[in-house]
Design a protein around this motif. Structure first.
Motif, mmCIF file in Angstrom:
data_model
loop_
_atom_site.group_PDB
_atom_site.id
_atom_site.type_symbol
_atom_site.label_atom_id
_atom_site.label_comp_id
_atom_site.label_asym_id
_atom_site.label_seq_id
_atom_site.Cartn_x
_atom_site.Cartn_y
_atom_site.Cartn_z
ATOM 1 N N ALA A 6 -6.015 -30.392 16.917
ATOM 2 C CA ALA A 6 -6.762 -30.361 15.645
ATOM 3 C C ALA A 6 -8.293 -29.920 16.381
ATOM 4 O O ALA A 6 -8.818 -29.192 15.399
ATOM 5 C CB ALA A 6 -6.910 -31.851 15.007
ATOM 6 N N ALA A 7 -8.851 -30.534 17.286
ATOM 7 C CA ALA A 7 -9.892 -30.221 17.826
ATOM 8 C C ALA A 7 -10.054 -28.579 17.921
ATOM 9 O O ALA A 7 -10.895 -27.854 17.595
ATOM 10 C CB ALA A 7 -10.244 -30.809 18.835
ATOM 11 N N GLN A 8 -8.864 -28.127 18.624
ATOM 12 C CA GLN A 8 -8.725 -26.722 19.178
ATOM 13 C C GLN A 8 -8.678 -26.007 17.901
ATOM 14 O O GLN A 8 -9.378 -24.775 17.912
ATOM 15 C CB GLN A 8 -7.606 -26.507 19.935
ATOM 16 C CG GLN A 8 -7.939 -26.994 21.339
ATOM 17 C CD GLN A 8 -6.720 -27.082 22.182
ATOM 18 O OE1 GLN A 8 -5.486 -27.176 21.805
ATOM 19 N NE2 GLN A 8 -6.844 -26.707 23.414
ATOM 20 N N ALA A 9 -7.776 -26.226 16.975
ATOM 21 C CA ALA A 9 -7.966 -25.488 15.475
ATOM 22 C C ALA A 9 -9.054 -25.383 14.858
ATOM 23 O O ALA A 9 -9.706 -24.335 14.333
ATOM 24 C CB ALA A 9 -6.799 -26.238 14.713
ATOM 25 N N ALA A 10 -9.776 -26.534 15.004
ATOM 26 C CA ALA A 10 -11.266 -26.537 14.350
ATOM 27 C C ALA A 10 -12.184 -25.411 15.001
ATOM 28 O O ALA A 10 -12.901 -24.779 14.207
ATOM 29 C CB ALA A 10 -11.937 -27.939 14.223
ATOM 30 N N GLU A 11 -12.106 -25.316 16.194
ATOM 31 C CA GLU A 11 -13.145 -24.430 17.153
ATOM 32 C C GLU A 11 -12.637 -23.008 16.729
ATOM 33 O O GLU A 11 -13.543 -22.294 16.360
ATOM 34 C CB GLU A 11 -12.633 -24.469 18.580
ATOM 35 C CG GLU A 11 -13.641 -25.851 19.095
ATOM 36 C CD GLU A 11 -14.859 -25.982 18.947
ATOM 37 O OE1 GLU A 11 -15.474 -24.865 19.080
ATOM 38 O OE2 GLU A 11 -15.419 -26.868 18.313
ATOM 39 N N LEU A 12 -11.175 -22.880 16.551
ATOM 40 C CA LEU A 12 -10.751 -21.402 16.109
ATOM 41 C C LEU A 12 -11.239 -20.939 14.687
ATOM 42 O O LEU A 12 -11.765 -19.935 14.620
ATOM 43 C CB LEU A 12 -9.245 -21.422 16.023
ATOM 44 C CG LEU A 12 -8.731 -21.196 17.184
ATOM 45 C CD1 LEU A 12 -7.081 -21.447 16.917
ATOM 46 C CD2 LEU A 12 -9.016 -20.009 18.039
#
Length: 315
Positions: A6-12
């Motif tokens: 979820a954190a990586q998706a948010a960064e994208l």
């Protein structure tokens, strides 16, 4: 990147501009709620974004999507609650091989996107979107809470289905604290039915038949039934749960004739004795253990025979 958190998706998403959000055809509360909540979150960050669906948004989900979003040429494409590109529908099909991020909760996800955020232990994609929005640093407004609650409530059957978890209830409580109009949402989604849909249900029940020592109950919905009753496409939703509600039935199946009248969409609901996803995967479909679906070309007789054959080892 492949699988992301979820954190990586948010960064994208933080690094993305001109974001297009895709929702699956025959939209339900989870895909509409997910797409609408994510769209509102991105707009609050000052990004250009819009959401699209191949079919009209059902009247049970009014005001979830914000109006007046800008037209633009998308640079980043997100799909929400879509396990397979076959569920895109005609309008958004051109984006099938251009999805940058897929956010989904279906175990049968075909991993078609460049990046996949998949949590198959979540009751609804809206539960995952909730986490992504928090990772984006966006506050949960009343409008976003309405979207997320709608998705969680619909995919858990108002917290009755076996996929409901303690987390589902905790998230719902948080959304209520954020001001979501849960009473109005529940009334509109679960306790309101049009006369046309009631007539359609009566017609469908006339087709009820039992198989496999009465452990399997099956209904059929045709396009002619919709026309005769003045019903809309969305009026077919919810009828899939009816055959499974019959005492002693392990598998409830609803056959819905497609718009082109070239085949039937199969919706399967089961008890714990039968794996719906396993049966539907044999026919090119998938979903969850207790709720899954597939598409079978040909007439209703052919569809019945094939789905019963796919269930034979479990019944």
């Amino acid at each position: 990147m492949g699988r992301v958190s979820a954190a990586q998706a948010a960064e994208l998403l933080k690094g993305a501009d001109d974001v297009l959000i895709l929702m699956h055809k025959s939209p339900d509360g989870d895909t509409v709620g997910s797409g609408s909540a994510l769209l509102r979150a991105l707009l609050s960050l000052g990004k250009r974004a819009r959401a699209e669906c191949s079919d009209p948004i059902p009247r049970a989900f009014p005001n979830l999507l914000p109006e007046g979003t800008e037209e633009f040429s998308p640079k980043f494409v997100v799909s929400v609650d879509i396990a397979d590109t076959t569920l895109f529908g005609e309008k958004i099909a051109p984006w099938a091989d251009r999805v940058d991020l897929c956010i989904d909760h279906h175990p049968s996800n075909r991993d078609y996107a460049k990046n996949l955020l998949l949590e198959d232990d979540s009751a609804a994609t809206c539960e995952i979107i909730f986490k992504v929005i928090l990772e984006l640093g966006v506050s949960i407004t009343k409008e976003i809470a309405d979207c997320l609650y709608t998705g969680i409530a619909t995919d858990t059957g108002c917290f009755k289905y076996s996929n409901t978890t303690a987390r589902s209830h905790r998230m719902a409580a948080q959304l209520i604290e954020c001001g979501c109009e849960f009473q109005k949402i529940n009334e509109r989604v679960f306790d309101t039915i049009s006369r046309q849909k009631m007539a359609l249900e009566q017609d469908a029940l006339k087709t009820l038949e039992f198989h496999c020592d009465d452990r399997c109950a099956m209904l059929t919905l045709t396009r002619e039934m919709l026309t005769r009753n003045g019903a809309a496409e969305e009026d077919m939703e919810g009828i899939s749960s009816l055959p499974r509600q019959i005492e002693g039935v392990w598998v409830g199946i609803t056959l819905k004739e497609n718009k082109e009248r070239t085949g039937y969409k199969i919706s399967m609901r089961t008890t714990e004795q039968v794996d719906a996803s396993l049966a539907c995967s044999k026919l090119g479909g998938g979903g969850h253990k207790r709720a899954a679906g597939c598409m079978i070309p040909g007439d209703a007789k052919n569809a019945r025979e094939k789905i019963l054959a796919a269930l034979s080892d479990q019944l």
